[in-house]
Write a protein that holds these residues in place. Structure first.
Motif, PDB file in Angstrom:
ATOM      1  N   ARG A 185       0.833  -1.202   0.000  1.00 43.23           N
ATOM      2  CA  ARG A 185       0.000   0.000   0.000  1.00 43.23           C
ATOM      3  C   ARG A 185       0.876   1.264   0.000  1.00 43.23           C
ATOM      4  O   ARG A 185       0.616   2.200  -0.764  1.00 43.23           O
ATOM      5  CB  ARG A 185      -0.921   0.004   1.225  1.00 43.23           C
ATOM      6  CG  ARG A 185      -1.895   1.161   1.247  1.00 43.23           C
ATOM      7  CD  ARG A 185      -2.823   1.156   2.456  1.00 43.23           C
ATOM      8  NE  ARG A 185      -3.553  -0.093   2.576  1.00 43.23           N
ATOM      9  CZ  ARG A 185      -3.456  -0.923   3.619  1.00 43.23           C
ATOM     10  NH1 ARG A 185      -2.649  -0.642   4.631  1.00 43.23           N
ATOM     11  NH2 ARG A 185      -4.162  -2.026   3.671  1.00 43.23           N
ATOM     12  N   CYS A 209       4.866 -10.957 -12.861  1.00 44.20           N
ATOM     13  CA  CYS A 209       4.983  -9.567 -12.380  1.00 44.20           C
ATOM     14  C   CYS A 209       6.430  -9.227 -12.060  1.00 44.20           C
ATOM     15  O   CYS A 209       6.890  -8.120 -12.347  1.00 44.20           O
ATOM     16  CB  CYS A 209       4.113  -9.344 -11.139  1.00 44.20           C
ATOM     17  SG  CYS A 209       2.369  -9.100 -11.492  1.00 44.20           S
ATOM     18  N   THR A 228       3.152   1.497 -13.061  1.00 39.24           N
ATOM     19  CA  THR A 228       1.998   1.608 -12.178  1.00 39.24           C
ATOM     20  C   THR A 228       1.070   0.406 -12.339  1.00 39.24           C
ATOM     21  O   THR A 228       0.587  -0.151 -11.346  1.00 39.24           O
ATOM     22  CB  THR A 228       1.235   2.918 -12.460  1.00 39.24           C
ATOM     23  OG1 THR A 228       2.134   4.015 -12.295  1.00 39.24           O
ATOM     24  CG2 THR A 228       0.061   3.084 -11.531  1.00 39.24           C
ATOM     25  N   LEU A 266       2.056   7.068  -6.695  1.00 37.66           N
ATOM     26  CA  LEU A 266       1.105   8.134  -6.996  1.00 37.66           C
ATOM     27  C   LEU A 266       1.744   9.505  -6.789  1.00 37.66           C
ATOM     28  O   LEU A 266       1.686  10.367  -7.655  1.00 37.66           O
ATOM     29  CB  LEU A 266      -0.143   7.992  -6.108  1.00 37.66           C
ATOM     30  CG  LEU A 266      -1.168   9.110  -6.204  1.00 37.66           C
ATOM     31  CD1 LEU A 266      -1.958   8.972  -7.495  1.00 37.66           C
ATOM     32  CD2 LEU A 266      -2.080   9.085  -5.003  1.00 37.66           C
ATOM     33  N   CYS A 323       0.432  -2.162  -9.310  1.00 30.91           N
ATOM     34  CA  CYS A 323      -0.952  -2.319  -8.845  1.00 30.91           C
ATOM     35  C   CYS A 323      -1.470  -3.733  -9.072  1.00 30.91           C
ATOM     36  O   CYS A 323      -2.430  -4.156  -8.429  1.00 30.91           O
ATOM     37  CB  CYS A 323      -1.858  -1.304  -9.532  1.00 30.91           C
ATOM     38  SG  CYS A 323      -1.579   0.378  -8.947  1.00 30.91           S
ATOM     39  N   LYS A 357       2.400   1.702  -3.478  1.00 28.32           N
ATOM     40  CA  LYS A 357       1.438   2.203  -4.467  1.00 28.32           C
ATOM     41  C   LYS A 357       1.197   3.701  -4.288  1.00 28.32           C
ATOM     42  O   LYS A 357       1.183   4.456  -5.262  1.00 28.32           O
ATOM     43  CB  LYS A 357       0.116   1.438  -4.359  1.00 28.32           C
ATOM     44  CG  LYS A 357       0.200   0.025  -4.872  1.00 28.32           C
ATOM     45  CD  LYS A 357      -1.100  -0.721  -4.650  1.00 28.32           C
ATOM     46  CE  LYS A 357      -1.000  -2.161  -5.083  1.00 28.32           C
ATOM     47  NZ  LYS A 357      -2.255  -2.902  -4.837  1.00 28.32           N
TER      48      LYS A 357
END
Length: 166
Positions: free
Chosen positions: A7, A108, A153, A14, A157, A10
């Motif tokens: 979290r 990933c 991103t 941003l 995510c 991420k």
């Protein structure tokens, strides 16, 4: 990768990738992104050697970006030094993230490896080509940077946090 660390990562992306300003006030300041990257590393129960070494760099970048946020000035040598530190710190951070998820999410992890190598190569190319003042080339570099940031991103995510006890 733990849920809280993911979290923070991420939200760090941003703040780092998006530049949103109202007048001269930057609403999503970069120093907050660097602090969130630091918090992402701190959230891990067991930190790797690479994460321990890169943590102070995120604090240094956060301090530098904070100074630039409250007092806008230009210093070429300082900008070049912070850019090199930023590229290295992000490269190491994304590498550590890739290693943490490689066993459960190898696709990933592989994409993240390609993205972090692309970030370094694109940054070096942008630095070397900017001296020529070719507007078409500069615009192409800008589009490549935006595409790379968007793909980064999407990959970050798409990482599924590990369940407690894994």
């Amino acid at each position: 990768m733990e849920r809280n660390a993911l979290r923070c990562l991420k939200f760090g992306l941003l703040f780092d990738f998006l530049d949103f300003s109202i007048g001269s006030l930057e609403v999503l300041p970069d120093f907050v992104g660097m602090l969130l990257f630091y918090a992402s590393i701190q959230a891990h129960e067991g930190q790797t050697q690479g994460e321990k070494q890169v943590k102070p760099l995120f604090l240094l970048l956060a301090a530098d970006y904070f100074v630039h946020w409250i007092w806008q000035f230009e210093n070429g040598v300082e900008m070049m030094l912070t850019t090199v530190i930023y590229i290295y710190a992000i490269y190491v951070l994304f590498g550590e993230v890739a290693e943490r998820i490689r066993a459960q999410q190898p696709e990933c992890a592989g994409r993240l490896d390609v993205i972090r190598a692309g970030m370094v190569l694109l940054s070096v190319f942008a630095f070397l080509s900017s001296a020529y003042g070719n507007n078409v080339l500069n615009i192409a570099v800008i589009f490549a940077v935006v595409a790379l940031a968007a793909s980064c991103t999407v990959v970050i995510c798409g990482i599924v946090p590990e369940r407690p006890g894994e």
